[in-house]
Design a protein around this motif. Structure first.
Motif, short mmCIF file in Angstrom:
data_model
loop_
_atom_site.label_atom_id
_atom_site.label_comp_id
_atom_site.label_asym_id
_atom_site.label_seq_id
_atom_site.Cartn_x
_atom_site.Cartn_y
_atom_site.Cartn_z
N THR A 201 24.85 -1.13 -5.74
CA THR A 201 25.70 -0.91 -6.92
C THR A 201 24.90 -0.24 -8.04
O THR A 201 25.38 0.73 -8.67
N LEU A 202 23.71 -0.73 -8.28
CA LEU A 202 22.86 -0.14 -9.31
C LEU A 202 22.52 1.31 -8.97
O LEU A 202 22.49 2.18 -9.85
N ALA A 203 22.26 1.57 -7.70
CA ALA A 203 21.91 2.93 -7.29
C ALA A 203 23.08 3.88 -7.49
O ALA A 203 22.91 5.01 -7.98
N LEU A 204 24.27 3.44 -7.14
CA LEU A 204 25.44 4.31 -7.26
C LEU A 204 25.81 4.57 -8.72
O LEU A 204 26.29 5.64 -9.07
N ALA A 205 25.58 3.57 -9.57
CA ALA A 205 25.89 3.74 -10.99
C ALA A 205 24.80 4.48 -11.75
O ALA A 205 25.06 5.04 -12.81
N GLY A 206 23.58 4.48 -11.18
CA GLY A 206 22.44 5.01 -11.92
C GLY A 206 21.79 6.22 -11.29
O GLY A 206 22.41 7.27 -11.15
N ALA A 207 20.55 6.04 -10.86
CA ALA A 207 19.72 7.18 -10.47
C ALA A 207 19.82 7.58 -9.01
O ALA A 207 19.17 8.54 -8.58
N GLY A 208 20.62 6.86 -8.21
CA GLY A 208 20.73 7.16 -6.79
C GLY A 208 19.91 6.21 -5.94
O GLY A 208 19.07 5.46 -6.44
N PHE A 209 20.14 6.26 -4.65
CA PHE A 209 19.53 5.29 -3.75
C PHE A 209 18.01 5.44 -3.64
O PHE A 209 17.29 4.44 -3.69
N THR A 210 17.52 6.64 -3.49
CA THR A 210 16.08 6.79 -3.27
C THR A 210 15.29 6.63 -4.56
O THR A 210 14.09 6.34 -4.52
N ALA A 211 15.93 6.81 -5.71
CA ALA A 211 15.22 6.72 -6.98
C ALA A 211 15.31 5.34 -7.62
O ALA A 211 14.73 5.12 -8.69
N THR A 212 16.01 4.41 -7.00
CA THR A 212 16.16 3.07 -7.54
C THR A 212 15.18 2.14 -6.84
O THR A 212 15.24 1.95 -5.62
N SER A 213 14.27 1.55 -7.61
CA SER A 213 13.23 0.68 -7.07
C SER A 213 13.75 -0.74 -6.90
O SER A 213 14.40 -1.29 -7.80
N VAL A 214 13.47 -1.35 -5.73
CA VAL A 214 14.02 -2.67 -5.40
C VAL A 214 12.92 -3.60 -4.90
O VAL A 214 12.07 -3.19 -4.09
N GLU A 215 12.95 -4.83 -5.38
CA GLU A 215 12.11 -5.89 -4.85
C GLU A 215 13.00 -7.09 -4.54
O GLU A 215 13.81 -7.50 -5.39
N LEU A 216 12.89 -7.64 -3.35
CA LEU A 216 13.67 -8.81 -2.94
C LEU A 216 12.72 -9.97 -2.71
O LEU A 216 11.69 -9.81 -2.04
N VAL A 217 13.07 -11.14 -3.25
CA VAL A 217 12.16 -12.28 -3.27
C VAL A 217 12.85 -13.53 -2.75
O VAL A 217 13.99 -13.82 -3.13
N ALA A 218 12.14 -14.27 -1.90
CA ALA A 218 12.57 -15.62 -1.50
C ALA A 218 11.79 -16.63 -2.32
O ALA A 218 10.56 -16.62 -2.30
N ASP A 219 12.51 -17.48 -3.05
CA ASP A 219 11.83 -18.42 -3.96
C ASP A 219 12.42 -19.82 -3.77
O ASP A 219 13.60 -20.05 -4.08
#
Length: 274
Positions: A201-219
């Motif tokens: 969702t953030l990628a589509l609304a913003g800078a695109g898929f390859t330009a959106t940095s993502v970190e996923l965390v198990a806590d």
């Protein structure tokens, strides 16, 4: 309104429950598209409150039967395969679709197919904000110029069961936050189709898929599903942090996702929209 639902899992059941609320969008008819052979089981388990709420409820097992029922709006909430299998035909038939499994649009071929189908049918592909907020300002800043978006999604270990994270670490034994993915939004949405819809969702609304940095965390100490992102542009700098309670039926899904879809339905039926 006559509403169609693709799928009847956790999110769809939450939508049906929400439509029975006092402040819910006005839906008179409901048609469900479900997997082949599941009609009897779903009919038997359908909530009695919903039977009283809607003037007519139909259950079908084929997309052409769903379209033949004539819904005004259809909500997809059955996973990325359902987007591929059913949504193009719905759009070509001229029916607007709210897509919950937004991560499916990380596939560039499918994305273009959906655009073409919507254009041919004169329909709209509607993408709800889901579990995240701030999409309005992100899209506004993207229209205004270049944006840089960094997203971090944190969920309890149980929410990562059945994902590539389970092969990286012993989720049940975690005692500290552990990063299970670091990369761009396209890879996140592809590898974690039930956990990274926010990244898409953030990628589509913003800078695109390859330009959106993502970190996923198990806590193991996470109180729920946490979504944090920053936006940097020449117009503004934005930081958003949201702590969502997981839905009662699925730890991967935030409860707010269901209400985001209800809001999108309300937008389609409302006279004043905000």
């Amino acid at each position: 309104m006559h509403l169609g639902l693709i799928g009847f899992g956790n999110i769809a059941r939450g939508i049906v429950d929400g439509l029975c609320g006092a402040c819910a969008p006005e839906v008179e008819r409901l048609t469900l598209l479900i997997s082949e052979g599941q009609t009897a089981a779903i009919d038997a388990a359908f909530p009695e409150a919903a039977r009283r709420q809607f003037a007519d409820i139909s259950i079908v097992e084929r997309c052409d039967a769903l379209l033949a029922a004539g819904p005004d709006l259809i909500v997809e909430c059955a996973g990325q395969n359902a987007v591929r299998d059913s949504v193009p035909a719905v759009l070509r038939a001229g029916v607007d679709v709210i897509v919950v499994s937004i991560g499916a649009l990380a596939d560039p071929v499918l994305y273009e197919e959906l655009r073409a189908a919507a254009t041919d049918g004169g329909a709209r592909l509607i993408l709800p904000a889901g579990a995240v907020g701030g999409i309005d300002i992100l899209k506004a800043l993207q229209i205004g110029g270049d944006v840089t978006v960094r997203y971090r999604g944190t969920k309890p270990p149980a929410a990562w069961a059945g994902t590539p994270a389970a092969a990286q670490c012993d989720l049940a034994a975690l005692s500290a936050p552990t990063t299970v993915f670091s990369g761009d939004a396209r890879a996140a949405a592809t590898q974690f189709p039930k956990n990274a819809n926010v990244a898409a969702t953030l990628a589509l609304a913003g800078a695109g898929f390859t330009a959106t940095s993502v970190e996923l965390v198990a806590d193991p100490s996470a109180p729920g599903n946490l979504h944090e992102f920053t936006i940097e542009s020449e117009l503004a700098t934005v930081s958003v942090q949201i702590a969502n309670r997981p839905s009662s039926g699925n730890a991967k899904t935030s409860q707010t996702t269901i209400y985001s879809v209800l809001r999108a339905i309300e937008h389609q039926a409302g006279i004043i929209v905000i």
